[in-house]
Design an enzyme around this catalytic site. Structure first.
Site, PDB file in Angstrom:
ATOM      1  N   SER A 229      52.014  20.867  29.707  1.00 37.96           N
ATOM      2  CA  SER A 229      50.658  21.208  30.127  1.00 37.96           C
ATOM      3  C   SER A 229      49.632  20.867  29.057  1.00 37.96           C
ATOM      4  O   SER A 229      48.439  20.953  29.302  1.00 37.96           O
ATOM      5  CB  SER A 229      50.582  22.692  30.478  1.00 37.96           C
ATOM      6  OG  SER A 229      51.055  23.457  29.397  1.00 37.96           O
TER       7      SER A 229
ATOM      8  N   HIS B  15      51.985  16.119  35.065  1.00 37.83           N
ATOM      9  CA  HIS B  15      51.677  17.544  34.965  1.00 37.83           C
ATOM     10  C   HIS B  15      51.377  18.139  36.345  1.00 37.83           C
ATOM     11  O   HIS B  15      50.307  17.883  36.911  1.00 37.83           O
ATOM     12  CB  HIS B  15      50.490  17.734  34.007  1.00 37.83           C
ATOM     13  CG  HIS B  15      50.108  19.157  33.784  1.00 37.83           C
ATOM     14  ND1 HIS B  15      48.831  19.544  33.462  1.00 37.83           N
ATOM     15  CD2 HIS B  15      50.840  20.294  33.844  1.00 37.83           C
ATOM     16  CE1 HIS B  15      48.805  20.850  33.316  1.00 37.83           C
ATOM     17  NE2 HIS B  15      49.999  21.337  33.556  1.00 37.83           N
TER      18      HIS B  15
ATOM     19  N   GLU C   8      48.521  15.697  37.372  1.00 40.14           N
ATOM     20  CA  GLU C   8      47.750  15.042  36.316  1.00 40.14           C
ATOM     21  C   GLU C   8      48.683  14.024  35.657  1.00 40.14           C
ATOM     22  O   GLU C   8      49.773  14.376  35.214  1.00 40.14           O
ATOM     23  CB  GLU C   8      47.308  16.131  35.317  1.00 40.14           C
ATOM     24  CG  GLU C   8      46.107  15.801  34.509  1.00 40.14           C
ATOM     25  CD  GLU C   8      45.673  16.994  33.648  1.00 40.14           C
ATOM     26  OE1 GLU C   8      46.486  17.886  33.341  1.00 40.14           O
ATOM     27  OE2 GLU C   8      44.498  17.026  33.272  1.00 40.14           O
TER      28      GLU C   8
ATOM     29  N   ASN D 274      43.766  21.683  31.478  1.00 37.62           N
ATOM     30  CA  ASN D 274      43.785  22.845  30.592  1.00 37.62           C
ATOM     31  C   ASN D 274      42.680  22.835  29.544  1.00 37.62           C
ATOM     32  O   ASN D 274      42.349  23.870  28.977  1.00 37.62           O
ATOM     33  CB  ASN D 274      45.160  22.993  29.948  1.00 37.62           C
ATOM     34  CG  ASN D 274      46.104  23.642  30.933  1.00 37.62           C
ATOM     35  OD1 ASN D 274      45.711  24.556  31.660  1.00 37.62           O
ATOM     36  ND2 ASN D 274      47.331  23.167  30.992  1.00 37.62           N
TER      37      ASN D 274
HETATM   38  N1  CAA Z   1      55.644  28.657  48.121  1.00 37.40           N
HETATM   39  C1  CAA Z   1      55.235  28.549  49.391  1.00 37.40           C
HETATM   40  N2  CAA Z   1      54.082  29.053  49.842  1.00 37.40           N
HETATM   41  C2  CAA Z   1      53.305  29.690  48.954  1.00 37.40           C
HETATM   42  C3  CAA Z   1      53.659  29.843  47.600  1.00 37.40           C
HETATM   43  C4  CAA Z   1      54.891  29.283  47.183  1.00 37.40           C
HETATM   44  N3  CAA Z   1      55.317  29.354  45.907  1.00 37.40           N
HETATM   45  N4  CAA Z   1      52.667  30.519  46.960  1.00 37.40           N
HETATM   46  C5  CAA Z   1      51.730  30.780  47.875  1.00 37.40           C
HETATM   47  N5  CAA Z   1      52.108  30.283  49.090  1.00 37.40           N
HETATM   48  C6  CAA Z   1      51.359  30.294  50.332  1.00 37.40           C
HETATM   49  C7  CAA Z   1      51.424  31.547  51.113  1.00 37.40           C
HETATM   50  O1  CAA Z   1      52.534  31.583  51.966  1.00 37.40           O
HETATM   51  C8  CAA Z   1      50.109  31.505  51.900  1.00 37.40           C
HETATM   52  O2  CAA Z   1      50.203  30.658  53.024  1.00 37.40           O
HETATM   53  P1  CAA Z   1      49.182  30.818  54.291  1.00 37.40           P
HETATM   54  O3  CAA Z   1      47.800  30.963  53.741  1.00 37.40           O
HETATM   55  O4  CAA Z   1      49.379  29.562  55.048  1.00 37.40           O
HETATM   56  O5  CAA Z   1      49.678  32.042  54.972  1.00 37.40           O
HETATM   57  C9  CAA Z   1      49.169  30.812  50.950  1.00 37.40           C
HETATM   58  O6  CAA Z   1      49.976  30.144  49.990  1.00 37.40           O
HETATM   59  C10 CAA Z   1      48.285  31.775  50.282  1.00 37.40           C
HETATM   60  O7  CAA Z   1      49.110  32.723  49.616  1.00 37.40           O
HETATM   61  P2  CAA Z   1      48.752  34.243  49.452  1.00 37.40           P
HETATM   62  O8  CAA Z   1      48.030  34.739  50.669  1.00 37.40           O
HETATM   63  O9  CAA Z   1      49.979  34.964  49.007  1.00 37.40           O
HETATM   64  O10 CAA Z   1      47.822  34.289  48.203  1.00 37.40           O
HETATM   65  P3  CAA Z   1      46.524  33.497  47.902  1.00 37.40           P
HETATM   66  O11 CAA Z   1      45.664  33.357  49.072  1.00 37.40           O
HETATM   67  O12 CAA Z   1      45.984  34.102  46.650  1.00 37.40           O
HETATM   68  O13 CAA Z   1      47.036  32.019  47.524  1.00 37.40           O
HETATM   69  C11 CAA Z   1      47.494  30.626  45.716  1.00 37.40           C
HETATM   70  C12 CAA Z   1      47.939  31.811  46.528  1.00 37.40           C
HETATM   71  C13 CAA Z   1      47.730  29.331  46.480  1.00 37.40           C
HETATM   72  C14 CAA Z   1      48.372  30.639  44.468  1.00 37.40           C
HETATM   73  C15 CAA Z   1      45.964  30.763  45.375  1.00 37.40           C
HETATM   74  O14 CAA Z   1      45.690  32.043  44.914  1.00 37.40           O
HETATM   75  C16 CAA Z   1      45.490  29.784  44.352  1.00 37.40           C
HETATM   76  O15 CAA Z   1      45.217  28.625  44.653  1.00 37.40           O
HETATM   77  N6  CAA Z   1      45.357  30.269  43.089  1.00 37.40           N
HETATM   78  C17 CAA Z   1      44.954  29.441  41.977  1.00 37.40           C
HETATM   79  C18 CAA Z   1      46.156  28.697  41.496  1.00 37.40           C
HETATM   80  C19 CAA Z   1      45.828  27.839  40.314  1.00 37.40           C
HETATM   81  O16 CAA Z   1      44.709  27.794  39.811  1.00 37.40           O
HETATM   82  N7  CAA Z   1      46.844  27.112  39.844  1.00 37.40           N
HETATM   83  C20 CAA Z   1      46.722  26.328  38.685  1.00 37.40           C
HETATM   84  C21 CAA Z   1      47.203  27.143  37.530  1.00 37.40           C
HETATM   85  S1  CAA Z   1      47.041  26.260  36.061  1.00 37.40           S
HETATM   86  C22 CAA Z   1      48.390  25.321  35.990  1.00 37.40           C
HETATM   87  O17 CAA Z   1      49.313  25.375  36.751  1.00 37.40           O
HETATM   88  C23 CAA Z   1      48.384  24.378  34.874  1.00 37.40           C
HETATM   89  C24 CAA Z   1      48.882  24.862  33.588  1.00 37.40           C
HETATM   90  O18 CAA Z   1      49.307  24.018  32.845  1.00 37.40           O
HETATM   91  C25 CAA Z   1      48.788  26.237  33.113  1.00 37.40           C
END
Ligand code: CAA
Length: 281
Positions: A117, A138, A150, A188
């Site tokens: 990352s 990434h 990425e 990041n």
């Molecule tokens: N597998 C399958 N489906 C998943 C899942 C998984 N691991 N996680 C979430 N879902 C699905 C759920 O089933 C749900 O589907 P529907 O809407 O179709 O019913 C949908 O995603 C939404 O889930 P939730 O209702 O449980 O929760 P939510 O609305 O908060 O969504 C999320 C979850 C997609 C994670 C959303 O909150 C989100 O986009 N969060 C931000 C994530 C983000 O910013 N990620 C980047 C992090 S930084 C990174 O990764 C880089 C690094 O180097 C640190």
């Protein structure tokens, strides 16, 4: 190019294995202990079941996807891979050791990618005898949901490697976007200072965690507030990335918030440890 091997069965590794297998690739998932690969398989099954509940996958799709995954603790299976994607712990020494070994084991024309990352791809590539066949790939967490990959070119990455990995990302249903090899890349470099600033707001008593998160959700349409997102990513990972930015740019604007450091020292690592800025059951 059909045989993939993913190193690491954690949150990111298992997510990459899942999307690859869902896309029809034959995948080997490797980790250092059987319990880690077994836990990775459980995570994959749980995620696939969520798609079944939404009727976007059938139970047969789930079984077929799982059937394309083999698990192992033996790195020597890299001998069978066309592409190896490393998603091990974010520690340069560990990653270098893995890349050194993969370079010995993987076929000469195999490509080596890292899901790092923030660590420099050029430095990782330099421990191999094939730096032109190494690049950064990434993925974002949760991998089955997030579209972005990425794509980080090291100084010596060849055009052929870039194009092959770009095609692979597209074949996995993702959208690849190219960036150059600088600390934190783009994702990041922008995300972590925002999270760090949210922690400073808490540290200085400007607002409570729920207020900080709600402001960014309701005011900026972010799906998660920055503190909730930090818990989800892992506070140790956030601290580590801030340190990479701080040291990489030698710029005080990237200094990690002392409260973030304190939380990590206390073992408050976020969702995975049951406590971060919030408590988890
Ligand atoms: N597998 C399958 N489906 C998943 C899942 C998984 N691991 N996680 C979430 N879902 C699905 C759920 O089933 C749900 O589907 P529907 O809407 O179709 O019913 C949908 O995603 C939404 O889930 P939730 O209702 O449980 O929760 P939510 O609305 O908060 O969504 C999320 C979850 C997609 C994670 C959303 O909150 C989100 O986009 N969060 C931000 C994530 C983000 O910013 N990620 C980047 C992090 S930084 C990174 O990764 C880089 C690094 O180097 C640190």
């Amino acid at each position: 190019m059909t045989k993939l091997m993913i190193i690491g069965a954690g949150q990111m590794g298992s997510g990459i294995v899942q999307v690859a297998a869902q896309s029809g690739f034959s995948v080997i998932m490797q980790d250092v202990k059987d319990e880690f690969t077994e836990r990775g398989m459980k995570t994959i099954r749980t995620s696939l079941e969520r798609f079944v509940k939404k009727s976007t996958l059938t139970q047969e799709d789930v079984e077929a996807t799982l059937g394309r995954i083999r698990i192992t603790t033996d790195l020597a299976m890299a001998a069978e891979a066309d592409v190896v994607i490393e998603a091990a712990i974010e520690k340069m020494d560990v990653k270098k050791e893995i890349f050194r070994k993969l370079d010995q084991i993987a076929p000469q024309d195999a490509l080596l990618a890292s899901n790092t990352s923030s660590l420099p791809i050029t430095e990782l590539a330099a421990v191999t005898r094939r730096p032109e066949q190494v690049m950064g790939m990434h993925f974002m967490n949760p991998v089955p949901m997030m579209k972005l990959v990425e794509m980080i070119r090291g100084l010596q990455t060849s055009d052929a490697t870039y194009q092959a990995i770009e095609t692979l990302a597209k074949d996995m249903g993702k959208t690849p976007i190219a960036v150059r090899d600088f600390p934190g890349f783009i994702s990041n470099r922008i995300l972590m200072p925002m999270i760090n600033e949210a922690i400073y707001c808490l540290y200085e008593g400007v607002a409570e965690p729920a207020a900080i998160d709600e402001i960014m959700k309701l005011g900026m349409s972010h799906p998660m507030g920055p503190l909730q997102l930090a818990d989800f990513i892992g506070l140790d990972t956030c601290l580590y990335i801030m340190e990479v930015l701080y040291e990489g740019f030698a710029d005080s604007k990237y200094r990690p918030c002392p409260l973030l450091r304190k939380y990590v020292e206390a073992g408050y690592l976020g969702k995975k440890s049951g406590r971060g800025f919030y408590q988890y059951a």
